[in-house]
Design a protein around this motif. Structure first.
Motif, short mmCIF file in Angstrom:
data_model
loop_
_atom_site.label_atom_id
_atom_site.label_comp_id
_atom_site.label_asym_id
_atom_site.label_seq_id
_atom_site.Cartn_x
_atom_site.Cartn_y
_atom_site.Cartn_z
N VAL A 50 0.85 -1.19 0.00
CA VAL A 50 0.00 0.00 0.00
C VAL A 50 0.88 1.23 0.00
N ASN A 51 0.63 2.15 -0.93
CA ASN A 51 1.38 3.39 -1.02
C ASN A 51 0.41 4.52 -1.32
N ASP A 52 0.31 5.47 -0.38
CA ASP A 52 -0.57 6.63 -0.55
C ASP A 52 -2.01 6.18 -0.83
N ASN A 53 -2.49 5.24 -0.02
CA ASN A 53 -3.86 4.72 -0.09
C ASN A 53 -4.18 4.02 -1.41
N ALA A 54 -3.16 3.57 -2.11
CA ALA A 54 -3.35 2.80 -3.34
C ALA A 54 -2.65 1.44 -3.19
N ALA A 55 -3.29 0.41 -3.70
CA ALA A 55 -2.71 -0.93 -3.68
C ALA A 55 -1.85 -1.11 -4.92
N LEU A 56 -0.57 -1.37 -4.73
CA LEU A 56 0.36 -1.59 -5.84
C LEU A 56 0.64 -3.09 -5.92
N LEU A 57 0.08 -3.74 -6.94
CA LEU A 57 0.23 -5.18 -7.11
C LEU A 57 1.27 -5.46 -8.19
N THR A 96 8.63 -12.13 -17.15
CA THR A 96 7.90 -10.88 -17.36
C THR A 96 7.30 -10.41 -16.04
N THR A 97 7.47 -9.12 -15.73
CA THR A 97 6.92 -8.53 -14.51
C THR A 97 5.74 -7.63 -14.87
N TYR A 98 4.61 -7.84 -14.19
CA TYR A 98 3.41 -7.04 -14.39
C TYR A 98 3.16 -6.17 -13.16
N ASN A 99 2.54 -5.02 -13.40
CA ASN A 99 2.19 -4.11 -12.30
C ASN A 99 0.76 -3.60 -12.50
N PHE A 100 0.06 -3.41 -11.39
CA PHE A 100 -1.29 -2.84 -11.43
C PHE A 100 -1.50 -2.04 -10.16
N ALA A 101 -2.14 -0.87 -10.29
CA ALA A 101 -2.42 -0.01 -9.14
C ALA A 101 -3.94 0.13 -8.96
N ASP A 102 -4.40 -0.18 -7.77
CA ASP A 102 -5.81 0.01 -7.41
C ASP A 102 -5.91 1.26 -6.55
N GLY A 103 -6.36 2.35 -7.15
CA GLY A 103 -6.47 3.62 -6.44
C GLY A 103 -7.77 3.80 -5.70
N HIS A 104 -8.62 2.77 -5.68
CA HIS A 104 -9.92 2.87 -5.01
C HIS A 104 -10.09 1.70 -4.04
#
Length: 225
Positions: A50-57, A96-104
């Motif tokens: 969690v970074n700044d109320n966002a989930a960084l997967l 391969t590395t994937y990233n996704f941010a959940d800002g809600h």
């Protein structure tokens, strides 16, 4: 003969220990039988913070040549997973590395998992990652679909900050597009309807995306006769 049997058992135990040491669960390391000579991909890791109320997967794949996409699913403390986004597979047969941010994020516990859908329809789930948010749930409402299960039509409700045209698509669990149309949203709360004629009984998800791709809503639903 006993020596060979003992060696085989030790090899199996060592392999299982290696998976646990690497942080892989049986689900994360699951592979399907090869079809048409395609070697199944392996999920090496799946974690987040969690970074700044966002989930960084982020997750790491290896030997990925047949992946359609990844569906990011999220659940709160009340249970029941919702599909919140889709990430296309890059199909790099190396690592391969994937990233996704959940800002809600939801307030409290957020349980994330990945549903990997291959081009041949095989589906696999990752392990579950639990991230906690102490912030109040974002005031921007997510898309709601109703009735669910649906029979002949499906309604969706979404709040749009400004007038915009969106692409509305229905996918089955294998990742195949079963329906596509365009609709106009107005500023404020929108209630739209799509026809489900021609869809067989089963599980689907509705995806609504604006033309720039910056806004995306995904919700699962069930089609019944």
């Amino acid at each position: 003969m006993k020596s060979i049997t003992a060696t085989t058992q030790l090899f199996r135990l060592a392999f299982a220990a290696a998976l646990l040491f690497a942080g892989l669960t049986p689900v994360a390391a699951q592979t399907a039988s090869a079809k048409n000579g395609v070697t199944p991909a392996l999920m090496l890791s799946f974690d987040g913070q969690v970074n700044d109320n966002a989930a960084l997967l982020n997750w790491v794949m290896e030997n990925e040549t047949n992946c359609k996409w990844f569906v990011i699913e999220r659940s709160g403390d009340m249970g029941g997973y919702d599909s919140i986004s889709v990430v296309d597979g890059l199909n790099n047969n190396n690592m391969t590395t994937y990233n996704f941010a959940d800002g809600h994020m939801l307030s409290g516990n957020n349980y994330y998992r990945l549903r990997q859908v291959d081009r041949d329809g095989i589906t696999r789930y990752s392990k579950v990652v639990n991230l906690y948010s102490s912030a109040v749930e974002n005031a921007t409402p997510k898309m709601a679909v109703y009735p669910n299960p649906a029979i002949s039509t499906l309604n969706y409700s979404v709040n749009s900050a400004a007038p915009q045209q969106v692409v509305v698509q229905v996918y089955n669990l294998a990742g195949v597009v079963c329906y596509t149309t365009q609709q106009q949203l107005f500023a404020g709360v929108n209630q739209q309807t799509i026809a489900l004629n021609g869809l067989k009984n089963g599980n689907y998800f509705l995806k609504v995306t604006n033309r720039e791709g910056s806004t995306q809503f995904v919700q699962p639903f069930v089609k019944m006769m």
